[in-house]
Design a protein around this motif. Structure first.
Motif, PDB file in Angstrom:
ATOM      1  N   HIS A   1       0.820  -1.214   0.000  1.00 12.36           N
ATOM      2  CA  HIS A   1       0.000   0.000   0.000  1.00 12.36           C
ATOM      3  C   HIS A   1       0.854   1.265   0.000  1.00 12.36           C
ATOM      4  CE1 HIS A   1      -3.468  -2.517   0.624  1.00 12.36           C
ATOM      5  NE2 HIS A   1      -2.944  -3.013   1.724  1.00 12.36           N
ATOM      6  N   GLY A   2       2.138   1.098   0.141  1.00 15.42           N
ATOM      7  CA  GLY A   2       3.061   2.238   0.119  1.00 15.42           C
ATOM      8  C   GLY A   2       4.278   1.958   0.958  1.00 15.42           C
ATOM      9  N   ALA A   3       5.384   1.643   0.314  1.00 12.82           N
ATOM     10  CA  ALA A   3       6.619   1.345   1.048  1.00 12.82           C
ATOM     11  C   ALA A   3       7.100   2.571   1.816  1.00 12.82           C
ATOM     12  CB  ALA A   3       7.697   0.859   0.082  1.00 12.82           C
ATOM     13  N   TYR A   4       7.124   3.713   1.134  1.00 16.61           N
ATOM     14  CA  TYR A   4       7.609   4.926   1.779  1.00 16.61           C
ATOM     15  C   TYR A   4       6.732   5.328   2.956  1.00 16.61           C
ATOM     16  CZ  TYR A   4       7.979   9.891   2.733  1.00 16.61           C
ATOM     17  OH  TYR A   4       8.055  11.097   3.378  1.00 16.61           O
ATOM     18  N   GLN A   5       5.419   5.370   2.745  1.00 13.98           N
ATOM     19  CA  GLN A   5       4.550   5.857   3.815  1.00 13.98           C
ATOM     20  C   GLN A   5       4.589   4.930   5.021  1.00 13.98           C
ATOM     21  OE1 GLN A   5       1.100   4.723   4.677  1.00 13.98           O
ATOM     22  NE2 GLN A   5       1.360   2.833   3.497  1.00 13.98           N
ATOM     23  N   GLU A   6       4.821   3.635   4.821  1.00 13.65           N
ATOM     24  CA  GLU A   6       4.964   2.726   5.956  1.00 13.65           C
ATOM     25  C   GLU A   6       6.256   3.007   6.718  1.00 13.65           C
ATOM     26  OE1 GLU A   6       4.670  -2.042   6.681  1.00 13.65           O
ATOM     27  OE2 GLU A   6       6.125  -1.344   5.187  1.00 13.65           O
ATOM     28  N   SER A   7       7.369   3.084   6.007  1.00 13.57           N
ATOM     29  CA  SER A   7       8.655   3.322   6.670  1.00 13.57           C
ATOM     30  C   SER A   7       8.673   4.685   7.364  1.00 13.57           C
ATOM     31  CB  SER A   7       9.800   3.243   5.654  1.00 13.57           C
ATOM     32  OG  SER A   7      10.028   1.907   5.268  1.00 13.57           O
TER      33      SER A   7
ATOM     34  N   LEU B   1      17.781   3.283  19.669  1.00 16.85           N
ATOM     35  CA  LEU B   1      16.607   2.979  18.865  1.00 16.85           C
ATOM     36  C   LEU B   1      16.842   1.710  18.055  1.00 16.85           C
ATOM     37  CD1 LEU B   1      13.821   3.908  17.712  1.00 16.85           C
ATOM     38  CD2 LEU B   1      15.104   5.294  16.061  1.00 16.85           C
ATOM     39  N   ILE B   2      15.819   0.876  17.991  1.00 17.17           N
ATOM     40  CA  ILE B   2      15.839  -0.318  17.156  1.00 17.17           C
ATOM     41  C   ILE B   2      14.685  -0.238  16.163  1.00 17.17           C
ATOM     42  CG2 ILE B   2      15.504  -2.828  17.065  1.00 17.17           C
ATOM     43  CD1 ILE B   2      16.874  -2.995  19.799  1.00 17.17           C
ATOM     44  N   TYR B   3      15.005  -0.381  14.886  1.00 17.94           N
ATOM     45  CA  TYR B   3      13.984  -0.580  13.865  1.00 17.94           C
ATOM     46  C   TYR B   3      13.817  -2.092  13.708  1.00 17.94           C
ATOM     47  CZ  TYR B   3      15.075   4.224  12.135  1.00 17.94           C
ATOM     48  OH  TYR B   3      15.300   5.574  11.992  1.00 17.94           O
ATOM     49  N   TYR B   4      12.676  -2.604  14.133  1.00 19.42           N
ATOM     50  CA  TYR B   4      12.478  -4.052  14.032  1.00 19.42           C
ATOM     51  C   TYR B   4      11.628  -4.331  12.798  1.00 19.42           C
ATOM     52  CZ  TYR B   4      12.600  -8.833  15.515  1.00 19.42           C
ATOM     53  OH  TYR B   4      12.878 -10.180  15.565  1.00 19.42           O
TER      54      TYR B   4
ATOM     55  N   ARG C   1       6.170   6.368   8.623  1.00 17.49           N
ATOM     56  CA  ARG C   1       5.350   6.362   9.829  1.00 17.49           C
ATOM     57  C   ARG C   1       5.968   5.535  10.943  1.00 17.49           C
ATOM     58  NH1 ARG C   1       2.782   8.782  13.591  1.00 17.49           N
ATOM     59  NH2 ARG C   1       1.169   7.575  14.635  1.00 17.49           N
ATOM     60  N   VAL C   2       6.329   4.286  10.643  1.00 15.99           N
ATOM     61  CA  VAL C   2       6.743   3.348  11.693  1.00 15.99           C
ATOM     62  C   VAL C   2       8.129   3.671  12.226  1.00 15.99           C
ATOM     63  CG1 VAL C   2       7.180   0.919  12.233  1.00 15.99           C
ATOM     64  CG2 VAL C   2       5.290   1.540  10.707  1.00 15.99           C
ATOM     65  N   TYR C   3       9.063   3.965  11.342  1.00 20.57           N
ATOM     66  CA  TYR C   3      10.456   4.075  11.767  1.00 20.57           C
ATOM     67  C   TYR C   3      10.948   5.518  11.911  1.00 20.57           C
ATOM     68  CZ  TYR C   3       9.962  -0.788  10.731  1.00 20.57           C
ATOM     69  OH  TYR C   3       9.485  -2.072  10.723  1.00 20.57           O
ATOM     70  N   ILE C   4      10.489   6.400  11.052  1.00 22.36           N
ATOM     71  CA  ILE C   4      10.965   7.785  11.141  1.00 22.36           C
ATOM     72  C   ILE C   4      10.122   8.586  12.128  1.00 22.36           C
ATOM     73  CG2 ILE C   4      11.486   9.885   9.872  1.00 22.36           C
ATOM     74  CD1 ILE C   4      13.270   7.401   9.195  1.00 22.36           C
TER      75      ILE C   4
ATOM     76  N   THR D   1      15.828  -3.526   1.591  1.00 20.41           N
ATOM     77  CA  THR D   1      15.991  -2.615   0.457  1.00 20.41           C
ATOM     78  C   THR D   1      16.857  -1.407   0.791  1.00 20.41           C
ATOM     79  OG1 THR D   1      14.047  -1.289   1.024  1.00 20.41           O
ATOM     80  CG2 THR D   1      13.675  -3.231  -0.380  1.00 20.41           C
ATOM     81  N   GLY D   2      17.118  -1.188   2.076  1.00 18.93           N
ATOM     82  CA  GLY D   2      17.867  -0.001   2.489  1.00 18.93           C
ATOM     83  C   GLY D   2      17.002   1.234   2.651  1.00 18.93           C
ATOM     84  N   LEU D   3      15.672   1.102   2.487  1.00 21.10           N
ATOM     85  CA  LEU D   3      14.798   2.275   2.560  1.00 21.10           C
ATOM     86  C   LEU D   3      14.850   2.940   3.930  1.00 21.10           C
ATOM     87  CD1 LEU D   3      12.634   4.168   1.476  1.00 21.10           C
ATOM     88  CD2 LEU D   3      10.917   2.409   2.000  1.00 21.10           C
ATOM     89  N   ASN D   4      14.789   2.159   5.004  1.00 25.47           N
ATOM     90  CA  ASN D   4      14.816   2.765   6.344  1.00 25.47           C
ATOM     91  C   ASN D   4      16.139   3.485   6.596  1.00 25.47           C
ATOM     92  OD1 ASN D   4      12.277   1.644   6.841  1.00 25.47           O
ATOM     93  ND2 ASN D   4      13.151  -0.215   7.740  1.00 25.47           N
ATOM     94  N   ALA D   5      17.225   2.876   6.161  1.00 27.44           N
ATOM     95  CA  ALA D   5      18.534   3.516   6.317  1.00 27.44           C
ATOM     96  C   ALA D   5      18.623   4.792   5.496  1.00 27.44           C
ATOM     97  CB  ALA D   5      19.642   2.544   5.920  1.00 27.44           C
ATOM     98  N   LEU D   6      18.102   4.759   4.266  1.00 23.11           N
ATOM     99  CA  LEU D   6      18.164   5.930   3.404  1.00 23.11           C
ATOM    100  C   LEU D   6      17.366   7.089   4.004  1.00 23.11           C
ATOM    101  CD1 LEU D   6      17.967   6.060  -0.427  1.00 23.11           C
ATOM    102  CD2 LEU D   6      16.390   7.473   0.893  1.00 23.11           C
TER     103      LEU D   6
END
Length: 224
Positions: free
Chosen positions: A30-36, A151-154, A38-41, A66-71
């Motif tokens: 439903h949206g990779a960016y919008q999930e990351s 912080l941990i991104y699980y 909201r949840v992690y950033i 994919t490296g999205l959270n790190a990016l």
């Protein structure tokens, strides 16, 4: 071992990868960016900025993928001029050729993706002046470090695919990795996951999730 994956464009225009062996996406369709975001950033990184305003931040990511959270984190580190040391693990990394086709740099106006994926494993790499990455190709159960994290991104695959990564002993391991006052955020809000976190001594909060996801979790290690 490299993951067997295919890429797809999610509803918000950002890529996710599908693990063919597990038949599971790395991010929400439903949206990779919008999930990351909201949840992690929003629930993770921005809260860590508030809770630890005067210190360098140490972040651990379970599931580099994919490296999205790190990016996204590297982008915020640059924007906020906050120094972040980022450790990530992945037992089955994306093949470099597939990672090179991800559209994140194009979407966000960054130039981080090649360095995130092509950099050597087990070595610190400076992605920008405020963000240093160390990747480890290892299973979570085998991961050991003397570092402790704010912080941990699980971001493990769903319990239906990797149930062993949502068990009580895993969250006990995560609790040991956290500094007092440190936080863990994840997209999975199942009741037994909450119970397993609480059994590890973490205080668990439910928060509104991204699109098509009612609840997500933020767990905190209490100050000793």
């Amino acid at each position: 071992m490299k993951a067997d994956i295919r890429l797809m464009v999610t509803a918000d225009g950002s890529h996710t990868a599908i693990n063919e062996g597990l038949d599971k996406p790395y991010h929400s369709i439903h949206g990779a960016y919008q999930e990351s975001q909201r949840v992690y950033i929003e629930l993770g990184l921005f809260q860590a900025f508030k809770e630890f305003p005067e210190t360098e931040l140490y972040i651990f990511e379970m599931g580099f993928g994919t490296g999205l959270n790190a990016l996204l984190t590297a982008r915020e580190a640059q924007m906020h001029k906050r120094t972040i040391f980022y450790s990530a693990i992945d037992a089955y990394p994306l093949p470099i050729d597939d990672a090179g086709q991800l559209n994140y740099d194009e979407l966000f106006g960054t130039s981080y993706l090649p360095k995130l994926h092509e950099s050597a494993w087990n070595e610190p790499i400076h992605i920008n002046p405020y963000f240093t990455l160390v990747k480890n190709e290892i299973k979570l159960q085998d991961f050991q470090t003397a570092n402790r994290f704010h912080l941990i991104y699980y971001d493990a695959f769903a319990p239906t695919a990797q149930a062993e990564l949502w068990e009580p002993e895993i969250f006990a391991q995560m609790a040991r990795l956290l500094l007092p006052g440190g936080m863990l955020t994840t997209y999975c809000s199942r009741s037994y996951v909450q119970r397993n976190m609480r059994a590890a001594g973490l205080t668990v909060e439910k928060h509104a999730g991204p699109l098509h996801k009612r609840d997500v979790l933020r767990a905190t290690k209490q100050v000793e």
